[in-house]
Design a protein around this motif. Structure first.
Motif, PDB file in Angstrom:
ATOM      1  N   VAL A   1      13.047  21.787 -41.908  1.00 42.22           N
ATOM      2  CA  VAL A   1      13.277  23.009 -41.336  1.00 42.22           C
ATOM      3  C   VAL A   1      14.636  23.041 -41.372  1.00 42.22           C
ATOM      4  CG1 VAL A   1      13.033  24.778 -39.331  1.00 42.22           C
ATOM      5  CG2 VAL A   1      11.335  23.227 -39.798  1.00 42.22           C
ATOM      6  N   GLN A   2      15.443  24.224 -42.092  1.00 42.24           N
ATOM      7  CA  GLN A   2      16.802  24.282 -42.154  1.00 42.24           C
ATOM      8  C   GLN A   2      17.085  25.662 -41.074  1.00 42.24           C
ATOM      9  OE1 GLN A   2      16.939  24.319 -46.823  1.00 42.24           O
ATOM     10  NE2 GLN A   2      18.683  22.896 -46.126  1.00 42.24           N
TER      11      GLN A   2
ATOM     12  N   VAL B   1       5.911  17.812 -49.849  1.00 45.05           N
ATOM     13  CA  VAL B   1       7.117  18.192 -48.960  1.00 45.05           C
ATOM     14  C   VAL B   1       6.920  19.789 -48.792  1.00 45.05           C
ATOM     15  CG1 VAL B   1       9.509  18.771 -49.086  1.00 45.05           C
ATOM     16  CG2 VAL B   1       8.931  16.803 -50.097  1.00 45.05           C
ATOM     17  N   THR B   2       7.156  20.064 -47.120  1.00 49.53           N
ATOM     18  CA  THR B   2       7.070  21.527 -46.974  1.00 49.53           C
ATOM     19  C   THR B   2       8.554  21.800 -46.189  1.00 49.53           C
ATOM     20  OG1 THR B   2       4.781  21.383 -46.026  1.00 49.53           O
ATOM     21  CG2 THR B   2       6.160  23.058 -45.397  1.00 49.53           C
ATOM     22  N   CYS B   3       9.222  22.928 -47.302  1.00 50.98           N
ATOM     23  CA  CYS B   3      10.742  22.949 -46.753  1.00 50.98           C
ATOM     24  C   CYS B   3      10.637  24.495 -46.549  1.00 50.98           C
ATOM     25  CB  CYS B   3      11.524  22.795 -47.984  1.00 50.98           C
ATOM     26  SG  CYS B   3      13.355  22.917 -47.596  1.00 50.98           S
ATOM     27  N   ARG B   4      11.135  24.787 -45.142  1.00 48.45           N
ATOM     28  CA  ARG B   4      11.342  26.127 -44.704  1.00 48.45           C
ATOM     29  C   ARG B   4      12.847  26.516 -44.311  1.00 48.45           C
ATOM     30  NH1 ARG B   4       7.255  26.378 -46.630  1.00 48.45           N
ATOM     31  NH2 ARG B   4       5.171  26.809 -45.864  1.00 48.45           N
ATOM     32  N   ALA B   5      13.557  27.008 -45.203  1.00 49.05           N
ATOM     33  CA  ALA B   5      14.757  27.417 -44.929  1.00 49.05           C
ATOM     34  C   ALA B   5      14.831  28.677 -44.147  1.00 49.05           C
ATOM     35  CB  ALA B   5      15.608  27.524 -46.348  1.00 49.05           C
ATOM     36  N   MET B   6      15.115  28.784 -42.981  1.00 50.08           N
ATOM     37  CA  MET B   6      14.793  29.842 -41.951  1.00 50.08           C
ATOM     38  C   MET B   6      16.272  30.304 -41.372  1.00 50.08           C
ATOM     39  SD  MET B   6      11.294  28.579 -40.376  1.00 50.08           S
ATOM     40  CE  MET B   6      10.925  30.209 -39.753  1.00 50.08           C
TER      41      MET B   6
ATOM     42  N   ALA C   1      16.963  31.372 -34.911  1.00 51.49           N
ATOM     43  CA  ALA C   1      17.004  29.963 -34.568  1.00 51.49           C
ATOM     44  C   ALA C   1      15.626  29.610 -33.828  1.00 51.49           C
ATOM     45  CB  ALA C   1      18.225  29.543 -33.616  1.00 51.49           C
ATOM     46  N   ARG C   2      15.036  30.697 -32.932  1.00 51.07           N
ATOM     47  CA  ARG C   2      13.743  30.492 -32.448  1.00 51.07           C
ATOM     48  C   ARG C   2      12.817  30.423 -33.309  1.00 51.07           C
ATOM     49  NH1 ARG C   2      15.326  33.809 -26.921  1.00 51.07           N
ATOM     50  NH2 ARG C   2      16.477  32.267 -25.853  1.00 51.07           N
ATOM     51  N   ALA C   3      12.829  31.141 -34.578  1.00 53.17           N
ATOM     52  CA  ALA C   3      11.732  31.199 -35.395  1.00 53.17           C
ATOM     53  C   ALA C   3      11.608  29.908 -36.039  1.00 53.17           C
ATOM     54  CB  ALA C   3      11.899  32.383 -36.215  1.00 53.17           C
ATOM     55  N   ALA C   4      12.652  29.423 -36.292  1.00 54.03           N
ATOM     56  CA  ALA C   4      12.985  28.134 -37.090  1.00 54.03           C
ATOM     57  C   ALA C   4      12.413  26.971 -36.291  1.00 54.03           C
ATOM     58  CB  ALA C   4      14.268  27.776 -37.382  1.00 54.03           C
ATOM     59  N   TRP C   5      12.627  27.160 -34.872  1.00 54.16           N
ATOM     60  CA  TRP C   5      12.243  25.913 -33.863  1.00 54.16           C
ATOM     61  C   TRP C   5      10.594  26.163 -33.685  1.00 54.16           C
ATOM     62  CZ3 TRP C   5      12.380  21.607 -32.067  1.00 54.16           C
ATOM     63  CH2 TRP C   5      12.088  21.595 -30.621  1.00 54.16           C
ATOM     64  N   GLU C   6      10.251  27.209 -33.770  1.00 56.40           N
ATOM     65  CA  GLU C   6       8.627  27.620 -33.629  1.00 56.40           C
ATOM     66  C   GLU C   6       8.009  26.824 -34.764  1.00 56.40           C
ATOM     67  OE1 GLU C   6       6.581  28.600 -31.070  1.00 56.40           O
ATOM     68  OE2 GLU C   6       8.691  28.828 -29.821  1.00 56.40           O
TER      69      GLU C   6
ATOM     70  N   LEU D   1      12.578  16.811 -40.945  1.00 55.88           N
ATOM     71  CA  LEU D   1      13.938  16.768 -41.010  1.00 55.88           C
ATOM     72  C   LEU D   1      14.273  18.100 -40.194  1.00 55.88           C
ATOM     73  CD1 LEU D   1      16.939  16.582 -41.500  1.00 55.88           C
ATOM     74  CD2 LEU D   1      16.456  17.210 -43.886  1.00 55.88           C
ATOM     75  N   LEU D   2      15.089  18.304 -39.097  1.00 50.31           N
ATOM     76  CA  LEU D   2      15.697  19.468 -38.561  1.00 50.31           C
ATOM     77  C   LEU D   2      16.988  19.593 -38.823  1.00 50.31           C
ATOM     78  CD1 LEU D   2      13.873  18.882 -34.795  1.00 50.31           C
ATOM     79  CD2 LEU D   2      13.052  19.787 -37.020  1.00 50.31           C
ATOM     80  N   ASP D   3      17.133  20.139 -39.873  1.00 48.63           N
ATOM     81  CA  ASP D   3      18.519  20.393 -40.584  1.00 48.63           C
ATOM     82  C   ASP D   3      19.457  21.119 -39.877  1.00 48.63           C
ATOM     83  OD1 ASP D   3      20.683  19.557 -42.506  1.00 48.63           O
ATOM     84  OD2 ASP D   3      20.260  21.000 -43.616  1.00 48.63           O
TER      85      ASP D   3
END
Length: 207
Positions: A71-72, A93-98, A116-121, A136-138
């Protein structure tokens, strides 16, 4: 009268004796390391390379056939080389650039907090999913620095993560409480950077 010079054979013998002692000491030390569990890893500091090192660990996991979630929290629309490479491994790999860029890009605090909150969820879903070996919490340290996420909640989720799950957290200004909780912390220090000499971010180096 001067001492005779050591022969090459004597130098090699002494070297080999020292190497054997070092190996024996290391073997004894390694025998005491028996715990295997997921680690909380923090990459912080002002120097370049925090996310780069984290993606190196991601590639290492792929080499072992391990599942990785990314999660980026800041990088969003940017085209990055690592993301293009990881697209070749959709089964691993699951990559979410949020993210939506840095705060000076959006200039909208409410929008930054929502992103930020959407990425944290998304991150919480990955952390709870037993299919992942590493998450990875980038750049999450950046949003924590601006209090866009509740630190207590983040710490609680990281502390309660599955026993075998590795989590990497990146970004400058890691919170002291996060550093305290972590198993492995690396601080990248800035010695010299081309940006200060007027060199812009370049493909293959920064993205």
């Amino acid at each position: 009268m001067s001492e005779p010079a050591e022969t090459e054979a004597e130098i090699n013998r002494r070297h080999n004796e020292k190497a054997a002692k070092r190996k024996a000491a290391r073997t004894r030390m390694l025998a005491t390391k028996t715990i295997e569990r997921g680690l909380l890893i923090v990459h912080t500091g002002t120097g370049k390379g925090k996310s780069t090192a984290a993606f190196g660990m991601v590639l290492r996991c792929l080499g072992h056939g391990m599942r990785v979630g990314i999660v980026q929290f800041v990088k969003g629309a940017w085209e990055t080389g690592e993301r293009k490479v990881l697209e070749a491994y959709p089964e691993l790999v699951t990559c979410r650039a949020m993210g939506e860029g840095f705060t000076w890009d959006t200039q909208d605090r409410a929008r930054d907090i929502a992103a930020a909150r959407a990425a944290w969820e998304m991150a919480k879903v990955m952390i709870a999913d037993p299919a992942y070996n590493l998450v990875l919490l980038d750049e999450i340290n950046i949003v924590l620095r601006y209090d866009y996420l509740p630190l207590d909640e983040v710490l609680a989720i990281l502390k309660a993560r599955p026993k075998d799950l590795h989590v990497i957290v990146t970004g400058r200004n890691a919170k002291p409480e996060l550093i305290e909780l972590a198993d492995l912390v690396t601080e990248m220090s800035l010695v010299k950077h081309p940006f200060r000499a007027g060199v812009k971010a370049q493909k293959g180096i920064e993205f």
